[in-house]
Motif scaffolding. Structure first.
Motif, short mmCIF file in Angstrom:
data_model
loop_
_atom_site.label_atom_id
_atom_site.label_comp_id
_atom_site.label_asym_id
_atom_site.label_seq_id
_atom_site.Cartn_x
_atom_site.Cartn_y
_atom_site.Cartn_z
N LYS A 5 32.78 47.00 43.39
CA LYS A 5 31.47 46.57 43.10
C LYS A 5 31.52 45.23 43.26
N ARG A 7 29.51 41.70 43.66
CA ARG A 7 28.23 41.01 43.10
C ARG A 7 27.49 40.21 44.21
N ILE A 37 33.71 40.32 42.67
CA ILE A 37 33.81 41.63 42.65
C ILE A 37 34.09 41.87 40.95
N GLU A 38 33.72 43.04 40.32
CA GLU A 38 34.04 43.65 39.26
C GLU A 38 35.42 43.87 39.16
N ASN A 39 35.93 43.44 38.04
CA ASN A 39 37.54 43.59 37.92
C ASN A 39 37.51 45.03 37.03
N PRO A 40 38.11 46.02 37.61
CA PRO A 40 38.22 47.27 37.04
C PRO A 40 39.24 47.42 35.83
N ARG A 159 32.99 35.74 36.18
CA ARG A 159 32.65 35.90 34.85
C ARG A 159 33.72 36.55 34.27
N ASN A 161 34.60 39.58 33.45
CA ASN A 161 35.45 40.56 33.93
C ASN A 161 35.14 40.74 35.49
N GLU A 162 35.31 39.68 36.22
CA GLU A 162 35.20 39.51 37.66
C GLU A 162 36.35 38.93 38.19
#
Length: 194
Positions: A5, A7, A37-40, A159, A161-162
């Motif tokens: 994902k 951003r 990106i979102e960090n899974p 952020r 979680n990114e």
């Protein structure tokens, strides 16, 4: 298999005319692209994280192509490269290390099989964290004129979680390179070093 994902993308291109010396006849360019990106894996420890490397490969290739386009579209003008990652505070340094393979190999692929190892840096930090991305020549790491770094940061990333994933390419040596050592014309070993 993680769904990557993104951003946003940030692309920066610099054209260096001079650094106090005579203006360059052919000013080199340095460019960076960053994907936020979102960090899974944010927020908890996960033992098995290596699958994300495969998931990041298409993003790496896309970013490398975007970066070549930002430098005019011809991969043959690229002479230097580097990569890096900034992991948000809910992640760990190892999450940034996942960028080594997809980031490096994507540039080698897009550039037609560059031989030198792609230098890298990574860190954990909050919003606006800046990072220096090391740069070396694409075919011989010992070409001293191409030792460089590109500083990049994004005001609203990462952020917690990114992850900010970064690729850097350059079109030539430092604008006033004159400290000797192996030159581009002297590359002969074809081993990625000399």
């Amino acid at each position: 298999m993680a769904d990557i994902k993104v951003r946003k993308f940030v692309t920066i291109v610099e054209e260096i005319l001079h650094e106090g010396g005579p203006p360059a006849a052919h000013p080199p360019k340095r460019a960076a692209i960053a994907a936020v990106i979102e960090n899974p894996y944010a927020g908890a420890y996960h033992e098995d994280i290596t699958g994300l490397m495969d998931d990041l490969k298409p993003l790496g290739v896309d970013m490398a192509k975007r970066l070549v386009a930002a430098l005019g579209g011809d991969p043959k003008v690229v002479e230097g490269y580097g990569k890096g990652a900034i992991v948000g505070e809910a992640g760990e340094l190892e999450h940034g290390a996942l960028w080594h393979v997809p980031g490096g190999y994507s540039m080698r692929e897009v550039l037609g099989g560059a031989k030198a190892i792609v230098p890298s840096s990574k860190k954990v930090g909050g919003l606006g964290t800046r990072i220096d991305i090391p740069v070396t020549h694409i075919n011989a790491s010992y070409v001293r004129s191409h030792f460089d770094a590109f500083e990049i940061g994004i005001g609203d990333a990462p952020r917690r979680n990114e992850i900010v994933l970064v690729l850097v390419m350059t079109t030539g040596p430092r604008v006033h390179a004159r400290v000797g050592g192996l030159t581009v014309d002297g590359i002969s070993a074809g081993d990625g070093l000399r």
